[in-house]
Design an enzyme around this catalytic site. Structure first.
Site, PDB file in Angstrom:
ATOM      1  N   GLY A   1       0.810  -1.207   0.000  1.00 39.89           N
ATOM      2  CA  GLY A   1       0.000   0.000   0.000  1.00 39.89           C
ATOM      3  C   GLY A   1       0.840   1.253   0.000  1.00 39.89           C
ATOM      4  N   CYS A   2       1.008   1.836   1.181  1.00 40.18           N
ATOM      5  CA  CYS A   2       1.659   3.149   1.266  1.00 40.18           C
ATOM      6  C   CYS A   2       3.160   3.101   1.007  1.00 40.18           C
ATOM      7  CB  CYS A   2       1.340   3.788   2.611  1.00 40.18           C
ATOM      8  SG  CYS A   2      -0.428   4.170   2.776  1.00 40.18           S
TER       9      CYS A   2
END
Length: 210
Positions: free
Chosen positions: A149-150
């Site tokens: 994700g991030c």
């Protein structure tokens, strides 16, 4: 495609960009929810945080700037847009929720930069790129959550902004090994060098105090 995966990618993606001369270390989105089994963010990533903290210690000893990111939303998540609408666990990052707080063992030092964000990349709609450029930074070392994700979003944007990008595998984590390993593989192929903790610490140690 019937080739072995590593051999197949090695024919097209087999380059290393190496470490930069003036790096910054990033700790991406470490928060309490990832360590609390009762939280829907829980990922069981205690060893990931331990690795990131060891790298942070080496970075601080070398005088390398440290950046921590967190995710913070207004009540109701209006400032999270479609991301908040899509990803249900983001409710844990509404301001004041204890699951969005720094986890035990991680408190920002006064000389460390904290970037609060609403979207996956630490670069999107924040001052991060401008701040790193003003500091003369040419490269970033990435640790954090989650790999798929991030961390990945920040990796792609770091490269896109012209920073040599290194992802420290041991210091990144995800809620399942499959997306973790797949994204490390893909980032290493296209966007960054993926290294182990020991290699990153050895590099930081070679810089000496600044």
């Amino acid at each position: 495609m019937t080739d072995d995966l590593a051999a197949n990618y090695a024919r097209a993606y087999n380059r290393s960009v190496g470490f930069g001369a003036r790096p910054a270390l990033m700790l991406i989105d470490f928060c309490q929810g990832y360590f609390d089994p009762a939280c829907d963010l829980y990922a069981g990533v205690e060893e990931t945080l331990a690795s990131a903290l060891r790298v942070r210690e080496a970075a601080r000893a070398a005088g390398v700037p440290v950046v921590l990111t967190n995710v913070v939303y207004q009540a109701g998540g209006r400032d999270g847009g479609r991301f908040f609408e899509k990803a249900a666990p983001l409710k844990n990052f509404v301001r004041g929720n204890p699951m969005g707080a720094w986890p035990s063992g991680l408190t920002p030092h006064d000389d460390e930069l904290v970037i609060s964000k609403q979207y996956p990349s630490a670069f999107f709609a924040t001052s991060l790129a401008s701040t790193l450029t003003a500091l003369g930074i040419d490269s970033v070392l990435l640790t954090g959550l989650t790999t798929s994700g991030c961390v990945r979003a920040t990796c792609v944007d770091a490269m896109s902004h012209g920073f040599r990008t290194t992802v420290i595998a041991d210091a990144c984590g995800d809620r399942h090994p499959a997306p973790h390993e797949a994204n490390l593989f893909d980032m290493n192929a296209k966007y960054a060098d993926v290294v182990r903790e020991a290699e990153a610490i050895a590099f930081l140690g070679s810089l000496g105090p600044r």
